[in-house]
Write a protein that holds these residues in place. Sequence first.
Motif, mmCIF file in Angstrom:
data_model
loop_
_atom_site.group_PDB
_atom_site.id
_atom_site.type_symbol
_atom_site.label_atom_id
_atom_site.label_comp_id
_atom_site.label_asym_id
_atom_site.label_seq_id
_atom_site.Cartn_x
_atom_site.Cartn_y
_atom_site.Cartn_z
ATOM 1 N N PRO A 11 0.840 -1.209 0.000
ATOM 2 C CA PRO A 11 0.000 0.000 0.000
ATOM 3 C C PRO A 11 0.869 1.250 0.000
ATOM 4 O O PRO A 11 1.973 1.255 0.547
ATOM 5 C CB PRO A 11 -0.805 -0.101 1.291
ATOM 6 N N ALA A 12 0.379 2.294 -0.637
ATOM 7 C CA ALA A 12 1.097 3.562 -0.670
ATOM 8 C C ALA A 12 1.202 4.142 0.732
ATOM 9 O O ALA A 12 0.258 4.071 1.517
ATOM 10 C CB ALA A 12 0.390 4.549 -1.591
ATOM 11 N N VAL A 13 2.349 4.697 1.036
ATOM 12 C CA VAL A 13 2.576 5.309 2.342
ATOM 13 C C VAL A 13 2.026 6.726 2.304
ATOM 14 O O VAL A 13 2.340 7.504 1.409
ATOM 15 C CB VAL A 13 4.079 5.337 2.685
ATOM 16 N N GLU A 14 1.188 7.057 3.259
ATOM 17 C CA GLU A 14 0.641 8.406 3.338
ATOM 18 C C GLU A 14 1.510 9.235 4.265
ATOM 19 O O GLU A 14 1.762 8.844 5.405
ATOM 20 C CB GLU A 14 -0.794 8.360 3.849
ATOM 21 N N LEU A 15 1.984 10.371 3.765
ATOM 22 C CA LEU A 15 2.822 11.247 4.555
ATOM 23 C C LEU A 15 1.960 12.220 5.347
ATOM 24 O O LEU A 15 0.944 12.704 4.864
ATOM 25 C CB LEU A 15 3.782 12.020 3.650
#
Length: 63
Positions: A11-15
């Motif tokens: 999953p994409a890492v949310e900053l």
Amino acid sequence: MQPFALNYARPAVELEAAIPYVYDAGLQLNVLHDGRVAASDFALLREVGTTTSTAGSKTHFDD
């Protein structure tokens, strides 16, 4: 059978980041919280590189 790519998909890492501007639909520009046009704030542009609008096309820049 599972496709090869799914073995490595993550999953994409949310900053966690606070965006210092918001989109103003009336002006059709990104504006700072004090009402100034975001593209006119040179310190902001140096920090983020651009003020790409998330309303509509991802290739639309406020310049």
